[in-house]
Design an enzyme around this catalytic site. Sequence first.
Site, PDB file in Angstrom:
ATOM      1  N   HIS A  68       0.949  -1.079   0.152  1.00  0.00           N
ATOM      2  CA  HIS A  68      -0.043   0.053   0.063  1.00  0.00           C
ATOM      3  C   HIS A  68       0.899   1.282  -0.016  1.00  0.00           C
ATOM      4  O   HIS A  68       1.984   1.087   0.541  1.00  0.00           O
ATOM      5  CB  HIS A  68      -0.659  -0.023   1.360  1.00  0.00           C
ATOM      6  CG  HIS A  68      -1.811  -1.066   1.572  1.00  0.00           C
ATOM      7  ND1 HIS A  68      -1.318  -2.128   2.206  1.00  0.00           N
ATOM      8  CD2 HIS A  68      -3.133  -1.532   1.110  1.00  0.00           C
ATOM      9  CE1 HIS A  68      -2.384  -3.101   2.203  1.00  0.00           C
ATOM     10  NE2 HIS A  68      -3.264  -2.464   1.875  1.00  0.00           N
ATOM     11  N   ASP A 106       2.434   1.684   3.347  1.00  0.00           N
ATOM     12  CA  ASP A 106       3.396   0.952   4.002  1.00  0.00           C
ATOM     13  C   ASP A 106       4.731   1.367   3.657  1.00  0.00           C
ATOM     14  O   ASP A 106       5.598   0.861   4.483  1.00  0.00           O
ATOM     15  CB  ASP A 106       3.223  -0.452   3.092  1.00  0.00           C
ATOM     16  CG  ASP A 106       1.790  -1.229   3.345  1.00  0.00           C
ATOM     17  OD1 ASP A 106       1.014  -0.869   4.446  1.00  0.00           O
ATOM     18  OD2 ASP A 106       1.439  -2.066   2.563  1.00  0.00           O
ATOM     19  N   MET A 111       2.636  -5.532  -7.545  1.00  0.00           N
ATOM     20  CA  MET A 111       1.453  -5.003  -7.485  1.00  0.00           C
ATOM     21  C   MET A 111       1.482  -4.138  -6.564  1.00  0.00           C
ATOM     22  O   MET A 111       2.307  -4.040  -5.463  1.00  0.00           O
ATOM     23  CB  MET A 111       0.420  -6.212  -7.050  1.00  0.00           C
ATOM     24  CG  MET A 111      -0.865  -5.811  -6.443  1.00  0.00           C
ATOM     25  SD  MET A 111      -1.080  -5.078  -4.727  1.00  0.00           S
ATOM     26  CE  MET A 111      -1.510  -6.521  -4.166  1.00  0.00           C
ATOM     27  N   GLU A 134     -10.929  -6.307  -5.233  1.00  0.00           N
ATOM     28  CA  GLU A 134     -10.859  -7.197  -4.217  1.00  0.00           C
ATOM     29  C   GLU A 134     -12.040  -7.018  -3.264  1.00  0.00           C
ATOM     30  O   GLU A 134     -12.342  -6.100  -2.619  1.00  0.00           O
ATOM     31  CB  GLU A 134      -9.920  -7.221  -3.384  1.00  0.00           C
ATOM     32  CG  GLU A 134      -9.526  -8.001  -2.409  1.00  0.00           C
ATOM     33  CD  GLU A 134      -8.371  -8.146  -1.482  1.00  0.00           C
ATOM     34  OE1 GLU A 134      -7.352  -7.420  -2.017  1.00  0.00           O
ATOM     35  OE2 GLU A 134      -8.110  -8.442  -0.369  1.00  0.00           O
ATOM     36  N   LYS A 171     -14.980  -8.182  -0.193  1.00  0.00           N
ATOM     37  CA  LYS A 171     -14.795  -8.936   1.212  1.00  0.00           C
ATOM     38  C   LYS A 171     -16.184  -8.422   1.823  1.00  0.00           C
ATOM     39  O   LYS A 171     -16.710  -7.494   1.627  1.00  0.00           O
ATOM     40  CB  LYS A 171     -13.818  -8.182   1.816  1.00  0.00           C
ATOM     41  CG  LYS A 171     -13.744  -8.812   3.532  1.00  0.00           C
ATOM     42  CD  LYS A 171     -12.557  -8.126   3.986  1.00  0.00           C
ATOM     43  CE  LYS A 171     -12.105  -8.802   5.458  1.00  0.00           C
ATOM     44  NZ  LYS A 171     -10.818  -8.222   6.292  1.00  0.00           N
ATOM     45  N   GLU A 195      -9.876 -13.421  -2.727  1.00  0.00           N
ATOM     46  CA  GLU A 195      -9.123 -13.787  -1.640  1.00  0.00           C
ATOM     47  C   GLU A 195      -9.689 -15.077  -0.879  1.00  0.00           C
ATOM     48  O   GLU A 195     -10.943 -15.005  -0.451  1.00  0.00           O
ATOM     49  CB  GLU A 195      -9.177 -12.441  -0.577  1.00  0.00           C
ATOM     50  CG  GLU A 195      -8.175 -13.041   0.653  1.00  0.00           C
ATOM     51  CD  GLU A 195      -7.779 -12.112   1.817  1.00  0.00           C
ATOM     52  OE1 GLU A 195      -7.345 -10.843   1.236  1.00  0.00           O
ATOM     53  OE2 GLU A 195      -8.039 -12.265   3.008  1.00  0.00           O
ATOM     54  N   HIS A 210     -11.718 -14.088   2.501  1.00  0.00           N
ATOM     55  CA  HIS A 210     -12.949 -13.279   2.141  1.00  0.00           C
ATOM     56  C   HIS A 210     -14.169 -14.170   1.553  1.00  0.00           C
ATOM     57  O   HIS A 210     -15.363 -14.007   2.351  1.00  0.00           O
ATOM     58  CB  HIS A 210     -12.686 -12.229   1.183  1.00  0.00           C
ATOM     59  CG  HIS A 210     -11.804 -11.236   1.799  1.00  0.00           C
ATOM     60  ND1 HIS A 210     -11.247 -10.062   1.168  1.00  0.00           N
ATOM     61  CD2 HIS A 210     -10.999 -11.501   2.994  1.00  0.00           C
ATOM     62  CE1 HIS A 210     -10.088  -9.611   1.709  1.00  0.00           C
ATOM     63  NE2 HIS A 210      -9.953 -10.229   3.038  1.00  0.00           N
ATOM     64  N   ASP A 264      -5.408 -13.391  -4.063  1.00  0.00           N
ATOM     65  CA  ASP A 264      -4.764 -13.470  -2.152  1.00  0.00           C
ATOM     66  C   ASP A 264      -4.935 -14.569  -1.709  1.00  0.00           C
ATOM     67  O   ASP A 264      -6.143 -15.092  -1.422  1.00  0.00           O
ATOM     68  CB  ASP A 264      -5.675 -12.271  -1.631  1.00  0.00           C
ATOM     69  CG  ASP A 264      -4.938 -10.811  -1.826  1.00  0.00           C
ATOM     70  OD1 ASP A 264      -4.157 -10.836  -2.746  1.00  0.00           O
ATOM     71  OD2 ASP A 264      -5.368  -9.900  -1.222  1.00  0.00           O
ATOM     72  N   ASP A 298     -11.798 -12.061  10.223  1.00  0.00           N
ATOM     73  CA  ASP A 298     -10.695 -12.334   8.975  1.00  0.00           C
ATOM     74  C   ASP A 298      -9.439 -12.866   9.712  1.00  0.00           C
ATOM     75  O   ASP A 298      -8.659 -12.112  10.521  1.00  0.00           O
ATOM     76  CB  ASP A 298     -10.513 -11.081   8.268  1.00  0.00           C
ATOM     77  CG  ASP A 298      -9.693 -11.073   7.061  1.00  0.00           C
ATOM     78  OD1 ASP A 298      -9.300 -12.502   6.746  1.00  0.00           O
ATOM     79  OD2 ASP A 298      -9.205 -10.205   6.775  1.00  0.00           O
ATOM     80  N   ASP A 357      -6.536 -14.469   8.362  1.00  0.00           N
ATOM     81  CA  ASP A 357      -5.223 -14.293   7.553  1.00  0.00           C
ATOM     82  C   ASP A 357      -4.448 -15.381   7.858  1.00  0.00           C
ATOM     83  O   ASP A 357      -3.028 -15.051   8.135  1.00  0.00           O
ATOM     84  CB  ASP A 357      -4.558 -13.019   7.647  1.00  0.00           C
ATOM     85  CG  ASP A 357      -5.367 -11.919   7.065  1.00  0.00           C
ATOM     86  OD1 ASP A 357      -5.964 -12.060   6.080  1.00  0.00           O
ATOM     87  OD2 ASP A 357      -5.138 -10.518   7.613  1.00  0.00           O
ATOM     88  N   ASP A 367      -1.602 -12.896   1.192  1.00  0.00           N
ATOM     89  CA  ASP A 367      -2.150 -11.869   1.888  1.00  0.00           C
ATOM     90  C   ASP A 367      -2.371 -12.494   3.370  1.00  0.00           C
ATOM     91  O   ASP A 367      -3.619 -12.736   3.612  1.00  0.00           O
ATOM     92  CB  ASP A 367      -3.323 -11.283   1.439  1.00  0.00           C
ATOM     93  CG  ASP A 367      -3.772  -9.897   2.202  1.00  0.00           C
ATOM     94  OD1 ASP A 367      -3.129  -9.592   2.924  1.00  0.00           O
ATOM     95  OD2 ASP A 367      -4.930  -9.639   1.693  1.00  0.00           O
TER      96      ASP A 367
HETATM   97  C1  GCO Z   1      -7.973  -7.412   4.382  1.00  0.00           C
HETATM   98  C2  GCO Z   1      -7.508  -7.059   2.717  1.00  0.00           C
HETATM   99  C3  GCO Z   1      -6.263  -6.530   2.711  1.00  0.00           C
HETATM  100  C4  GCO Z   1      -6.112  -6.211   1.163  1.00  0.00           C
HETATM  101  C5  GCO Z   1      -5.018  -5.099   0.895  1.00  0.00           C
HETATM  102  C6  GCO Z   1      -4.880  -4.959  -0.370  1.00  0.00           C
HETATM  103  O1  GCO Z   1      -8.681  -7.998   4.541  1.00  0.00           O
HETATM  104  O2  GCO Z   1      -7.285  -6.638   5.332  1.00  0.00           O
HETATM  105  O3  GCO Z   1      -7.438  -8.580   2.289  1.00  0.00           O
HETATM  106  O4  GCO Z   1      -5.410  -7.028   3.211  1.00  0.00           O
HETATM  107  O5  GCO Z   1      -5.927  -7.348   0.250  1.00  0.00           O
HETATM  108  O6  GCO Z   1      -5.474  -3.971   1.626  1.00  0.00           O
HETATM  109  O7  GCO Z   1      -5.741  -3.635  -0.767  1.00  0.00           O
HETATM  110 MN    MN Z   2      -6.399  -9.350   0.565  1.00  0.00          MN
HETATM  111 MN    MN Z   3      -8.072 -10.068   3.829  1.00  0.00          MN
END
Ligand code: GCO
Ligand code: MN
Ligand code: MN
Length: 390
Positions: free
Chosen positions: A58, A61, A92, A185, A187, A221, A224, A249, A259, A261, A291
């Site tokens: 990002h 970041d 990306m 993306e 979610k 993702e 998600h 992702d 979420d 991850d 991700d």
């Molecule tokens: C989340 C998202 C993020 C995005 C990222 C890319 O659930 O936090 O998956 O990780 O992928 O912000 O824009």
């Molecule tokens: Mn993501």
């Molecule tokens: Mn995510």
Amino acid sequence: MTSNDKYQPRPEHKFSFGLWTVGNRGRDPFGDFVRPLLSPPELVDLLGEVGAWGVNLHDNDLVPIDATPAEHDKIVRDFKKACEKNNIVVPMATVSLFFHPVFRDGAFTANDPNVRAYALQKTMRAMDLGAELGAKIFVLWGGREGTETDSCRNPADAVKHLREAVNYLCEYNTAQKYGYTFALEAKPNEPRGDIYMSTTGHYLAFIPTLDHPEMVGVNPEVAHETMAGLNFLHGVAQAWESGKLFHIDLNDQYPGRYDQDLRFGSANLKSNFFLVKFLEEVKYSGPRHFDAHAYRTENYEGVKDFARGCMRTYLMLKEKAEQWRADKEIQAILKEVTSGNSSIPKTGKYSKDGASALLAHNFDKDAMMKKRLPYERLDQLTIDILLGTR
Ligand code: GCO
Ligand code: MN
Ligand code: MN
């Protein structure tokens, strides 16, 4: 060659991680950071050490939101040096439209036109930054584009505002000759109570309504779609089949939770096996982006274990997929279940005569019903392969 070498990540595997993934310091809504801050060049060193191919980011970041142009230049210079040193590319780039409190009501869909304009400006600058680093994919994740109460706006207006924003950014992409493709993306929720574009399917329906649909695809993702209780592979396959799988992702997730991850393949081994099998079979050529982040119990050694684990599991599943495809019994079952009787009228493309023949045909339902569909055996063969007993 040691027996482990075949699971060693190589550049052609295109494994990438976000700065925010290996740089995740374990803060959650209930507890503070557990890992110290590493600078972006240090994170790139870490990715180089574990054998990743790419790093994604990002805007913030890398460059703090209020950095001066001089600070920006120095940060980018140092980051590029670290990437070169570690042979790591930036495939990306994306933009944070969720962290700063100004986005508490959304970014492109916020009610306040000042916020919507600022979101566009911030995204254009993030596109400038990504282009400087060589990125060709731009991800848009609208984490704040949603509501806690639908009293605040008409959701159809939110869709219109989102369309306007993506159209604007496509024009900017063309004007600047950046050559990006955008990957949207979805979610279902978190951080908002409900997010507008809740699934990949929603985005696949939205994209054809844009001015430049050819420039825009999706970034599904695992976590998600799993949060939404959906079959991730099915969404990915539909995106692929419509030429819209621009990025992916990879992580893992138990359904019905926040979420998580999780490390790729650590929760739903079988569904991730079918996912890898699909990506490899169709020869998906984009980045395999993880991700995800390490458990909060870990230090940075554990972060390396986490990153290595994501890639290793992908490669092990890829190997299992090859074994699955080469398995004679599996192939025989697949051949049998997809075969038909050649005396039936041709379907496929409609013709008047074909339709008449089809209408006139007498189908033997009893015979059709008796055909065996040995999916129990097929699935057990899959399990045997996954557990290494076949
Ligand atoms: C989340 C998202 C993020 C995005 C990222 C890319 O659930 O936090 O998956 O990780 O992928 O912000 O824009
Ligand atoms: Mn993501
Ligand atoms: Mn995510």
